[in-house]
Design a protein around this motif. Structure first.
Motif, mmCIF file in Angstrom:
data_model
loop_
_atom_site.group_PDB
_atom_site.id
_atom_site.type_symbol
_atom_site.label_atom_id
_atom_site.label_comp_id
_atom_site.label_asym_id
_atom_site.label_seq_id
_atom_site.Cartn_x
_atom_site.Cartn_y
_atom_site.Cartn_z
ATOM 1 N N PRO A 33 -10.078 -0.569 -2.532
ATOM 2 C CA PRO A 33 -8.993 -0.152 -3.170
ATOM 3 C C PRO A 33 -7.625 0.007 -2.221
ATOM 4 C CG PRO A 33 -10.656 1.308 -3.138
ATOM 5 C CD PRO A 33 -11.101 0.008 -2.732
ATOM 6 N N GLY A 34 -8.088 0.323 -1.037
ATOM 7 C CA GLY A 34 -7.066 0.477 0.036
ATOM 8 C C GLY A 34 -6.241 -0.648 0.475
ATOM 9 N N GLU A 36 -5.787 7.894 -2.659
ATOM 10 C CA GLU A 36 -4.598 7.967 -3.370
ATOM 11 C C GLU A 36 -4.571 7.171 -4.685
ATOM 12 O OE1 GLU A 36 -2.013 4.379 -0.732
ATOM 13 O OE2 GLU A 36 -2.386 6.451 -0.177
ATOM 14 N N TRP A 37 -5.514 6.306 -4.828
ATOM 15 C CA TRP A 37 -5.644 5.572 -6.091
ATOM 16 C C TRP A 37 -6.806 5.913 -6.811
ATOM 17 C CZ3 TRP A 37 -6.731 3.853 -0.828
ATOM 18 C CH2 TRP A 37 -8.001 3.979 -0.583
ATOM 19 N N GLY A 72 1.803 4.086 -9.683
ATOM 20 C CA GLY A 72 0.992 5.413 -9.486
ATOM 21 C C GLY A 72 0.887 5.692 -8.014
ATOM 22 N N ARG A 73 0.870 4.651 -6.874
ATOM 23 C CA ARG A 73 0.740 4.959 -5.581
ATOM 24 C C ARG A 73 1.828 5.416 -4.951
ATOM 25 N NH1 ARG A 73 -4.250 1.717 -3.090
ATOM 26 N NH2 ARG A 73 -5.006 0.791 -4.863
ATOM 27 N N PRO A 74 2.101 6.242 -3.999
ATOM 28 C CA PRO A 74 3.205 6.416 -2.933
ATOM 29 C C PRO A 74 3.473 5.066 -2.500
ATOM 30 C CG PRO A 74 1.316 7.113 -1.992
ATOM 31 C CD PRO A 74 0.723 6.785 -3.226
ATOM 32 N N ALA A 125 -0.606 11.972 -5.009
ATOM 33 C CA ALA A 125 0.684 12.152 -4.402
ATOM 34 C C ALA A 125 1.800 12.935 -5.418
ATOM 35 C CB ALA A 125 1.468 10.493 -4.608
ATOM 36 N N GLN A 126 1.267 12.792 -6.480
ATOM 37 C CA GLN A 126 2.190 14.257 -7.429
ATOM 38 C C GLN A 126 2.091 15.588 -6.962
ATOM 39 O OE1 GLN A 126 0.081 11.787 -10.810
ATOM 40 N NE2 GLN A 126 2.227 12.202 -11.704
ATOM 41 N N ARG A 158 -2.383 11.948 -10.151
ATOM 42 C CA ARG A 158 -2.673 11.261 -8.652
ATOM 43 C C ARG A 158 -2.390 12.148 -7.679
ATOM 44 N NH1 ARG A 158 -4.683 5.971 -9.266
ATOM 45 N NH2 ARG A 158 -4.544 5.618 -11.420
#
Lengths: 267, 261
Positions: free
Chosen positions: B180-181, A97-98, B258-260, A141-142, A139
């Motif tokens: 990153p996680g 997701e990043w 930008g992350r959920p 999530a979008q 991203r």
């Protein structure tokens, strides 16, 4: 891409010989014999617990068989994994997701040390292929679930594999998205010339997509029957025909044959 | 199609700020009235008005002492954050290091900071800030280590399978997935540690050393029966704690943008 499609060798994409898999006391797979030809589309279908996902994971070298041999493109499964010879898509898209959509598609190439410019170009090409060129910088999530799954398929195709392994990749999608994705997958498979091993529990999906439908039964998981799918000898089938295929007599015959085979396995 | 439910939900947002402000004002008014009406002695509780007057009168001192206490908190926060993070990464990369560090860090979480402060002051002398910064560091290491270690362990099975299928090396797994996680977890640790750093910084001053921070002003004002002045410095500590909390939250938001959620 086109040279991949036309290079029909005699070497098989996957060759399973006498594969057994035990988890403790549970016999997950028993005496699996199956060969996939280059460019062939084969579905694995069966009720929950029949070992279809386990079989796919054995081919991917994510599980080790208790007995038997697994050859992928003429190599042992482990070597094929280390050489990144296959692409894989799971039921969950498993996107990071990043990372942007393009960076997710680039991941397999990044892991294998491909240079940045080449990665960029390949990702752009693949996003074009799955119809998401406009979302390269977004991203995950979008995106909607269907779009995320398309990104996951593009990622699986990034190293130009000769084999695509797919574990119910459309399982979480709504029916309409699912049918559109099936048509896209057929187009992608044909353009890339890759063989596909596709796990599903939807009978129409298996029939529409496959050259052959492998019917499995549980306890122990084994192959009971192999049914000819909707396109015997018609690798040239246009994606647009997918809609029409559902209306044909051959489609209903094949669906009935798979359903009978599944019922027999239960009896 | 979902228009009506969205429309009714929208105007409620303003209530989020208004309600706590109204409650705060109400509490202050009741406080003032109770203290005046029952003639509560100042050593028990001064009126909010008296505290406010002291806050204004002492404002230059409050600024300089807040800078000292806040500075110590910031130095300790940064040091503790880095140490906690490095320990968590080491613990995640080696079972041996994990078995060595985890119990030590968790034991450190049981150390009462009051027990450390006087000892550090003696060790490093009462004319430096090092003892106080060290107390803050110890307090900060624990939440950062715990949440970072959890984040580094929390790899989604599908991501694990994916990296295996790609024949990724251990370093590639760390670089592409684990590190990153873990970022949101690390940032949560920072957000929790930020106000705790101010508490540690203030309390560390209660045990001697230089008389230049908020904590030392609170003790000396209380010792001189200047209760409203002591309370004014308490208020300044609260404001400083809130600032650190806001700063931590802001950094968290920026980094995990930008992350959920």
């Amino acid at each position: 891409m086109s040279e991949l499609a036309s290079a029909k060798s005699t070497r098989s994409a996957v060759e399973l010989g006498g594969v057994d898999k035990r988890f403790g006391d549970v016999q997950a797979l028993s005496g699996i014999e199956l060969t996939l030809d280059d460019g062939e589309f084969v579905s694995l279908i069966g009720p929950s617990g029949c070992g279809k996902s386990t079989l796919l994971r054995v081919v991917a070298d994510l599980e080790q068989p208790t007995a038997g041999t697994v050859q992928v493109g003429g190599k042992p499964a482990r070597q094929a994994r280390l050489d990144q010879d296959y692409g894989i898509a799971f039921q969950q898209s498993g996107l990071l997701e990043w990372r942007t959509v393009a960076e997710n598609v680039e991941l397999p190439l990044h892991v294998h040390g491909v240079g940045k410019a080449e990665r960029r170009a390949r990702a752009a090409e693949l996003l074009e292929l799955v119809g998401l060129a406009d979302f390269a910088g977004s991203r995950p999530a979008q995106l909607s679930g269907g779009m995320q799954q398309r990104v996951a398929i593009a990622r699986a195709l990034a190293p130009q594999p000769k084999l695509l392994l797919m574990d119910e990749p459309f399982g979480a999608l709504d029916e309409m998205t699912r049918e559109r994705m099936q048509a896209e997958l057929l187009r992608i498979a044909r353009e890339s010339g890759a063989a596909v091993l596709f796990v599903t529990h939807s009978i129409p999906e298996a029939v529409v997509l496959s050259d052959r439908v492998v019917v499995m039964t549980p306890r122990p998981g084994r192959i009971t029957e192999i049914v000819t799918g909707r396109r015997p000898g018609r690798a040239d089938l246009e994606p647009d025909d997918v809609e029409d295929v559902r209306e044909t007599a051959a489609f209903f015959t094949a669906v009935t044959a798979v359903r009978e085979a599944l019922r027999k396995g239960h009896g | 199609m979902t228009g009506p439910s969205l429309a009714t939900a929208a105007p409620r947002r303003g209530g989020g700020v208004l309600a706590p402000v109204a409650l705060g004002v109400l509490v202050l008014v009741v406080w003032h009235v109770v203290v005046v009406a029952f003639a509560v002695p100042a050593f028990l509780l001064p009126t909010p008005l008296a505290i406010a007057q002291q806050f204004v009168a002492q404002f230059p001192v409050i600024l300089s002492t807040s800078a000292v206490t806040g500075g110590n908190a910031l130095v300790g926060l940064v040091a503790g954050f880095l140490i906690g993070l490095v320990l968590a990464v080491l613990a995640a990369s080696s079972r041996l290091i994990a078995e060595l560090t985890t119990p030590v860090v968790l034991a450190a979480s049981a150390i009462p900071i009051v027990a450390l402060a006087p000892v550090f002051t003696i060790m490093f002398g009462s004319t430096t800030e090092i003892a106080r910064q060290l107390v803050v560091t110890v307090v900060v290491i624990v939440p950062v280590f715990v949440s970072a270690a959890r984040g580094l362990r929390a790899v989604a099975p599908v991501h694990g399978d994916l990296m295996t299928s790609l024949a990724a090396t251990p370093w590639q797994r760390a670089r592409f997935v684990r590190l990153p996680g873990a970022v949101p977890y690390v940032m949560t640790g920072l957000r929790l540690a930020a106000p705790a750093a101010v508490i540690a910084s203030v309390v560390a001053e209660y045990f001697g050393g230089l008389q230049n921070g908020l904590g030392s002003r609170i003790t000396s004002a209380a010792a001189n029966t200047a209760y409203a002045r002591a309370w004014a410095f308490v208020v300044a500590s609260i404001v400083l704690g809130l600032l650190f909390h806001l700063g931590g939250t802001l950094v968290e938001r920026l980094v995990t943008r930008g992350r959920p959620a």
